[in-house]
Design a protein around this motif. Structure first.
Motif, mmCIF file in Angstrom:
data_model
loop_
_atom_site.group_PDB
_atom_site.id
_atom_site.type_symbol
_atom_site.label_atom_id
_atom_site.label_comp_id
_atom_site.label_asym_id
_atom_site.label_seq_id
_atom_site.Cartn_x
_atom_site.Cartn_y
_atom_site.Cartn_z
ATOM 1 N N GLU A 1 0.795 -1.224 0.000
ATOM 2 C CA GLU A 1 0.000 0.000 0.000
ATOM 3 C C GLU A 1 0.831 1.279 0.000
ATOM 4 N N GLY A 2 1.154 1.673 -1.190
ATOM 5 C CA GLY A 2 1.700 3.010 -1.354
ATOM 6 C C GLY A 2 3.207 3.081 -1.274
ATOM 7 N N ILE A 3 3.824 3.538 -2.353
ATOM 8 C CA ILE A 3 5.264 3.815 -2.348
ATOM 9 C C ILE A 3 5.459 5.233 -2.884
ATOM 10 N N ASN A 4 4.526 6.099 -2.473
ATOM 11 C CA ASN A 4 4.495 7.454 -3.019
ATOM 12 C C ASN A 4 5.185 8.473 -2.131
ATOM 13 N N SER A 5 5.702 8.018 -0.989
ATOM 14 C CA SER A 5 6.410 8.920 -0.089
ATOM 15 C C SER A 5 7.888 8.567 -0.085
ATOM 16 N N PRO A 6 8.768 9.564 -0.235
ATOM 17 C CA PRO A 6 10.210 9.279 -0.195
ATOM 18 C C PRO A 6 10.642 8.632 1.113
ATOM 19 N N GLN A 7 9.905 8.919 2.208
ATOM 20 C CA GLN A 7 10.283 8.353 3.501
ATOM 21 C C GLN A 7 9.961 6.868 3.591
ATOM 22 N N ARG A 8 8.941 6.403 2.843
ATOM 23 C CA ARG A 8 8.477 5.030 2.994
ATOM 24 C C ARG A 8 8.640 4.184 1.732
ATOM 25 N N GLY A 9 8.697 4.828 0.578
ATOM 26 C CA GLY A 9 8.693 4.090 -0.672
ATOM 27 C C GLY A 9 9.826 3.109 -0.811
ATOM 28 N N TRP A 10 11.058 3.537 -0.543
ATOM 29 C CA TRP A 10 12.197 2.654 -0.745
ATOM 30 C C TRP A 10 12.201 1.508 0.245
ATOM 31 N N PHE A 11 11.737 1.774 1.462
ATOM 32 C CA PHE A 11 11.665 0.700 2.455
ATOM 33 C C PHE A 11 10.751 -0.412 1.976
ATOM 34 N N LYS A 12 9.574 -0.054 1.510
ATOM 35 C CA LYS A 12 8.621 -1.073 1.056
ATOM 36 C C LYS A 12 9.133 -1.800 -0.182
ATOM 37 N N LEU A 13 9.740 -1.079 -1.098
ATOM 38 C CA LEU A 13 10.256 -1.720 -2.308
ATOM 39 C C LEU A 13 11.430 -2.648 -2.010
ATOM 40 N N SER A 14 12.087 -2.444 -0.886
ATOM 41 C CA SER A 14 13.260 -3.268 -0.584
ATOM 42 C C SER A 14 12.891 -4.714 -0.277
ATOM 43 N N PHE A 15 11.586 -5.012 -0.143
ATOM 44 C CA PHE A 15 11.148 -6.387 0.074
ATOM 45 C C PHE A 15 10.917 -7.130 -1.243
ATOM 46 N N GLY A 16 11.301 -6.518 -2.359
ATOM 47 C CA GLY A 16 11.327 -7.231 -3.632
ATOM 48 C C GLY A 16 9.996 -7.398 -4.329
ATOM 49 N N GLY A 17 9.030 -6.555 -4.013
ATOM 50 C CA GLY A 17 7.727 -6.666 -4.652
ATOM 51 C C GLY A 17 7.686 -6.045 -6.034
ATOM 52 N N ASP A 18 6.557 -6.220 -6.702
ATOM 53 C CA ASP A 18 6.330 -5.610 -8.010
ATOM 54 C C ASP A 18 5.746 -4.213 -7.832
ATOM 55 N N ILE A 19 6.020 -3.326 -8.776
ATOM 56 C CA ILE A 19 5.470 -1.973 -8.759
ATOM 57 C C ILE A 19 4.182 -1.969 -9.575
ATOM 58 N N THR A 20 3.109 -1.507 -8.955
ATOM 59 C CA THR A 20 1.800 -1.490 -9.596
ATOM 60 C C THR A 20 1.232 -0.078 -9.566
ATOM 61 N N PRO A 21 0.891 0.482 -10.734
ATOM 62 C CA PRO A 21 0.301 1.834 -10.755
ATOM 63 C C PRO A 21 -1.220 1.795 -10.616
ATOM 64 N N TYR A 22 -1.769 2.896 -10.166
ATOM 65 C CA TYR A 22 -3.217 3.087 -10.163
ATOM 66 C C TYR A 22 -3.479 4.573 -10.291
ATOM 67 N N PHE A 23 -4.760 4.972 -10.459
ATOM 68 C CA PHE A 23 -5.065 6.363 -10.782
ATOM 69 C C PHE A 23 -5.906 7.040 -9.709
ATOM 70 N N HIS A 24 -5.558 8.304 -9.446
ATOM 71 C CA HIS A 24 -6.423 9.230 -8.741
ATOM 72 C C HIS A 24 -7.036 10.162 -9.791
ATOM 73 N N LEU A 25 -8.321 10.356 -9.715
ATOM 74 C CA LEU A 25 -9.037 11.201 -10.662
ATOM 75 C C LEU A 25 -9.650 12.402 -9.960
ATOM 76 N N ARG A 26 -9.551 13.570 -10.583
ATOM 77 C CA ARG A 26 -10.172 14.786 -10.039
ATOM 78 C C ARG A 26 -11.014 15.449 -11.114
ATOM 79 N N LEU A 27 -12.147 15.930 -10.691
ATOM 80 C CA LEU A 27 -13.010 16.741 -11.557
ATOM 81 C C LEU A 27 -13.250 18.055 -10.824
ATOM 82 N N GLN A 28 -12.793 19.151 -11.432
ATOM 83 C CA GLN A 28 -12.930 20.464 -10.787
ATOM 84 C C GLN A 28 -13.381 21.500 -11.799
#
Length: 325
Positions: A298-325
């Motif tokens: 769940e989430g690798i979008n923060s520099p403080q947490r992203g590399w830690f989570k990725l260091s467990f060898g998982g796959d990177i999966t994108p998803y979308f946030h949508l805004r209508l303004q």
């Protein structure tokens, strides 16, 4: 070609949870128990073709119900399609597009502003991007987000040595080192119900990052996690050193065969105890025993947490946030 769909308001009840359980986009974040624990204002709909439910839609709104605002704990809201495995690929693409087209236009017409967080499996968002394409009306914009998923099915084999685990082989050098150190020094994990201690550690963890969280909010977090655990929607592990001192907590939401990392917390005075790595790594086989085959960190979008989570060898999966303004 336009299809005739209607959006029918609904409540989050047993029928809703059954739909979510069978939807490829179902997650614990849209389950009735989870939303009830947060006590959020929401609008929920079924997108129907005649009497047939084609999709479910959850929108987290403001108090007035005029804007879709989302919530930081609801990682994926928005659209959950029905199970379409019985359709071929062309039919599936066509149905998903038509359903999303109806939903995108409906909420664009109904709400002042919209903020949606789609499931990673929804990769075709043209139906949203084409709203008001040929006029000056409000348009959706998309922002990519990323998470890391780890296949933990292999941990169900208790005879497999860590060196032969793909997750271990794919982990970073520093993470493998931390795993070895933790095991060598007797760090262990166990199921935990110390929700107040977890919330206290969470406050201390965030304070180290310059983020102060009020005692009221920490009490609410403790109550929320406790309530979800009582409903078997969440499991919490604690990691302790060889003398029994607790250094880290990790909470996971459970949905079918997938676990979602929710909140974690550490004792700042035990940063060198290796519990931060152990509470995740040693949780993998425990989750596998529960029938979990995939872990979304769940989430690798923060520099403080992203590399830690990725260091467990998982796959990177994108998803979308949508805004209508």
């Amino acid at each position: 070609m336009k299809h005739k769909f209607t959006l029918v308001p609904t409540e989050l009840d047993t029928d809703w949870d059954n739909f979510v359980a069978n939807s490829p986009q179902g997650t614990p974040f849209v389950h009735s128990d989870f939303i009830a624990a947060l006590a959020l204002p929401y609008h929920a709909y079924y997108c129907c073709k005649g009497n047939e439910k084609m999709a479910a839609v959850l929108l987290i709104t403001d108090e007035q119900g005029q804007s879709v605002v989302g919530h930081h704990d609801v990682i994926h809201d928005g659209i959950m399609h029905r199970d379409t495995q019985h359709l071929n690929k062309s039919q599936r693409h066509s149905e998903h597009f038509a359903v999303q087209e109806a939903i995108a236009q409906y909420i664009a017409d109904k709400y002042e502003t919209v903020y949606l967080k789609l499931h990673p499996s929804i990769t075709d968002i043209r139906a949203f991007l084409w709203v008001n394409y040929h006029n000056d009306g409000p348009k959706y914009s998309a922002v990519p987000r990323y998470t890391s998923t780890v296949d933990i099915a292999e941990f169900s084999d208790e005879q497999l040595q860590k060196e032969h685990l793909l997750s271990y082989q794919n982990s970073s050098v520093s993470r493998r080192q931390e795993i070895r150190y933790g095991l060598k020094k007797g760090v262990s994990i166990s199921n935990s119900d110390k929700f107040d201690t977890f919330a206290k550690f969470y406050g201390l963890t965030m304070a180290r990052q310059g983020i102060e969280i009020s005692n009221c909010k920490l009490d609410a977090l403790s109550k929320q996690v406790s309530q979800l655990a009582a409903q078997s929607r969440l499991v919490m592990f604690q990691a302790q050193d060889s003398e029994g001192a607790i250094g880290s907590f990790a909470t996971f939401l459970i949905h079918n065969d997938t676990a979602y990392y929710f909140y974690g917390a550490n004792n700042p005075t035990m940063r060198d105890s290796h519990t931060g790595t152990a509470v995740l790594w040693q949780a993998f086989p425990e989750l596998a025993k529960m029938g979990i085959t995939k872990l979304d960190l769940e989430g690798i979008n923060s520099p403080q947490r992203g590399w830690f989570k990725l260091s467990f060898g998982g796959d990177i999966t994108p998803y979308f946030h949508l805004r209508l303004q």
